[in-house]
Design an enzyme around this catalytic site. Structure first.
Site, mmCIF file in Angstrom:
data_model
loop_
_atom_site.group_PDB
_atom_site.id
_atom_site.type_symbol
_atom_site.label_atom_id
_atom_site.label_comp_id
_atom_site.label_asym_id
_atom_site.label_seq_id
_atom_site.Cartn_x
_atom_site.Cartn_y
_atom_site.Cartn_z
ATOM 1 N N GLU A 1 39.618 5.645 15.537
ATOM 2 C CA GLU A 1 38.367 6.302 14.959
ATOM 3 C C GLU A 1 38.229 7.431 16.111
ATOM 4 O O GLU A 1 37.977 6.924 17.323
ATOM 5 C CB GLU A 1 37.172 5.660 14.755
ATOM 6 C CG GLU A 1 36.012 6.128 14.316
ATOM 7 C CD GLU A 1 34.646 5.236 14.079
ATOM 8 O OE1 GLU A 1 33.532 5.794 13.747
ATOM 9 O OE2 GLU A 1 34.775 3.972 14.131
ATOM 10 N N HIS B 1 31.442 14.753 14.669
ATOM 11 C CA HIS B 1 32.626 14.427 14.007
ATOM 12 C C HIS B 1 33.530 15.514 13.501
ATOM 13 O O HIS B 1 34.752 15.395 13.444
ATOM 14 C CB HIS B 1 32.055 13.465 12.954
ATOM 15 C CG HIS B 1 32.183 11.907 13.541
ATOM 16 N ND1 HIS B 1 33.179 11.268 13.241
ATOM 17 C CD2 HIS B 1 31.032 11.420 13.605
ATOM 18 C CE1 HIS B 1 32.684 9.987 13.586
ATOM 19 N NE2 HIS B 1 31.249 9.834 13.984
ATOM 20 N N LYS C 1 34.324 -16.691 11.716
ATOM 21 C CA LYS C 1 34.793 -15.532 11.037
ATOM 22 C C LYS C 1 34.163 -15.360 9.792
ATOM 23 O O LYS C 1 34.568 -14.694 8.596
ATOM 24 C CB LYS C 1 36.352 -15.730 10.712
ATOM 25 C CG LYS C 1 37.363 -15.885 12.020
ATOM 26 C CD LYS C 1 38.944 -15.958 11.387
ATOM 27 C CE LYS C 1 39.507 -16.088 12.692
ATOM 28 N NZ LYS C 1 39.420 -17.262 13.584
ATOM 29 N N ASP D 1 40.604 -12.208 19.084
ATOM 30 C CA ASP D 1 40.976 -12.359 17.675
ATOM 31 C C ASP D 1 40.107 -11.396 16.968
ATOM 32 O O ASP D 1 38.836 -11.485 16.831
ATOM 33 C CB ASP D 1 40.412 -13.911 17.015
ATOM 34 C CG ASP D 1 40.829 -14.118 15.559
ATOM 35 O OD1 ASP D 1 40.921 -13.146 14.786
ATOM 36 O OD2 ASP D 1 40.810 -15.274 15.326
#
Length: 569
Positions: free
Chosen positions: A248, A554, A380, A456
């Site tokens: 990104e 951006h 998660k 993770d």
């Protein structure tokens, strides 16, 4: 699917990543197909194991020879032995058996394995193909993923067997003994099966042995991710350069701007409120009353020491902290929390929980354990229990940003930042019904650092739970900003942290591996760095939105002027 795991096999021929080892005179043609040896299951590196048994053999033999010489001189019968001599004899026999069998285990296992017709056919075909033509290097498969011009005939046979379903793809590493070669063969089989070239996915340049049995199964290549560095992040009096793996645009630059604002204002401070990984099994009972009885037993302080003793057997680092239970009908959910040293700790806490369940089965024989995880952990998944109770490392990080820094570096003012945070991060998230999402983009920074340091990535779900607070201080001139993150789940050992690239990123932060002097301190420091980087990212993004610069930045930094159609071709 069952996964056959073998010990990591060093690359043949001395290359970092190579194909089949070259033949030597007198060797059998099928010798390159390496079988798993019993020594591969030993918990120590094989060189250390060999050294230990060699030393044990020499020491035992020397001691017994000296004792027997003394007995001969004193006319003492040799069969009269003391306790020390018994131990020496046992050590001598054990080390002798090990040393004699070290090179013979492969032969013994080959006899046992020959009962498997599929494996026997595989080896016969491989050896027959090897006899017909010498194998070419595996690099013919190409680092760019293109179809090879010509594969070794032996590998052609194996690829054909994999495509036909006669050889399971997941056993290639075990049977070939060469992880790079196995990945290449699997990749070629995938290409022929799907008709897709996957040219952009690189194959060479990666140590596939390093992931065997612990990181990724059925590899066919690896994905390249750019890693940027934000910093210095001045945190608790130290300077950190934070690695961030992301695709990104603006993310690293924005975090870097936040780091600059924090540094010019004197730095940030952090505190780890608690440190405990959780696992919550679920058990079913004949009645809700019986479930409530076990709940009472587990939460009774009088029983904690016994439970902790049973739980802590699983590891020298695992230490049970508390047990919290919830009942749903006749189902009991037991949430165990424990410290795990410098490991993230999921496996560690799971083993401790299994010990406790086995222990409880004697007093509660009607307990039916449905699953080692009942989602009350909660792993998660976005869950209120993690937001309230915490999971992993619970961290608060704060800083006071000077008024002149807000104006000069962040291009806005304190009052606008405070107002935007209330309306957007607090009220806006409440309107959306957010759960732990009272922030601007904490997940952005957390995920980038997780990928770079071998964490993770899926655990960014709960690790990104964060509430960002802004308020004017010092008569409204300066800005106090804080992030509270109750469930940062990180470790500096185990999993992906041992891979070369991820290990290098951990080393950059000074938290690589386990801290021997203070177990757990490296992982806690990593959690603090994550929170500090989130603080910087929040500060910069909120400032950009308050100043109306978000779209502008951006468009400037996150839009390439390249003709992407030409780049793709």
């Amino acid at each position: 699917m069952a996964v056959e795991v073998c010990r990591r096999v060093p690359p043949h021929g001395g290359g970092a990543v190579g194909g089949p080892a070259p033949r030597r005179g007198g060797q059998q043609q099928g010798e390159r197909v390496r079988r798993v040896q019993a020594g591969d299951a030993l918990p120590l590196p094989i060189r250390h194991t060999n050294l230990i048994f060699s030393a044990l053999f020499a020491a035992s033999l020397a001691y017994l020879m000296r004792r027997w010489r003394e007995k001969i001189r004193s006319s003492t019968p040799l069969h009269v032995v003391g306790l020390a001599e018994i131990f020496a004899i046992c050590g001598l026999v054990a080390s002798l058996i090990y040393l004699l069998s070290f090179f013979g285990i492969a032969f013994v296992q080959s006899v046992v394995s020959n009962s498997d017709d599929e494996e026997e056919d595989f080896l016969i075909d491989s050896r027959a193909a090897a006899a017909q033509a010498p194998p070419a290097p595996c690099s013919l498969l190409g680092s760019a993923g293109a179809a090879p011009e010509k594969m070794p005939e032996e590998d052609e046979e194996i690829v054909a067997e994999v495509v036909a379903g006669k050889i399971p793809s997941y056993v290639l590493e075990t049977r070939l003994g060469d992880c790079r070669r196995a990945a290449g063969i699997r990749r070629e089989a995938l290409r022929r099966t799907t008709g897709r070239e996957i040219k952009g996915l690189p194959l060479d340049g990666f140590d596939y042995a390093s992931i065997l049995g612990q990181c990724c199964e059925l590899p066919v290549g690896y994905v390249q991710l750019p890693v940027g560095v934000a910093g210095p992040l001045v945190l608790d009096g130290e300077r950190f350069y934070v690695p961030m793996a992301t695709t990104e645009g603006c993310l690293v630059a924005s975090t870097n701007r936040g780091c600059k604002a924090i540094a010019e204002s004197g730095g940030a401070t952090s505190v780890v409120l608690q440190d405990g990984m959780t696992r919550a099994p679920v058990a079913r009972f004949p009645s809700a009353r019986r479930a409530a009885e076990l709940k009472g037993f587990l939460e009774d302080p009088a029983n904690f020491d016994t439970l902790a003793m049973v739980f802590n057997r699983s590891s020298r680092f695992a230490r049970l902290q508390r047990v919290k239970c919830a009942v749903a009908g006749r189902n009991l959910y037991m949430r165990f929390s424990c410290s795990t040293g410098d490991a993230m700790g999921m496996n560690m806490v799971s083993k401790g929980v299994q010990n406790v369940l086995d222990y409880l089965q004697d007093d509660f024989p009607d307990m039916d354990v449905i699953s080692i995880s009942g989602n009350f952990c909660s792993d998660k998944k976005s869950a209120a229990v993690n937001w309230i109770e915490g999971r992993g490392k619970s961290v608060v990080c704060e800083a006071i940003i000077k008024e002149e820094v807000v104006k000069k570096v962040l291009k806005t003012n304190v009052q606008s930042l405070v107002e935007l945070n209330v309306i957007k991060n607090l009220a806006g998230s409440a309107v959306a019904g957010a759960l732990g999402g009272f922030n601007a983009h904490a997940s952005n920074i957390v995920t980038a650092i997780f990928i770079a340091t071998g964490q993770d990535p899926a655990q960014n779900v709960e690790s990104s739970q964060c509430i960002t607070m802004l308020e004017a201080v010092n008569d409204g001139k300066d800005l106090h900003i804080s992030v509270t993150m109750p469930s940062i789940e990180v470790g500096t050992v185990g999993g992906g942290t041992q891979l070369a690239s991820q290990s290098a990123c951990l080393d950059l932060l000074g938290v690589k591996g386990a801290n021997r002097e203070s177990p757990g301190s490296n992982a806690r420091l990593l959690a603090s760095v994550v929170a500090g980087a989130v603080l910087a990212g929040e500060l910069s993004l909120i400032s950009a939105q308050a100043a109306g610069h978000l779209v502008q930045s951006h468009m400037k930094y996150n839009r390439s002027s390249k003709d992407m159609s030409k780049v793709a071709s």
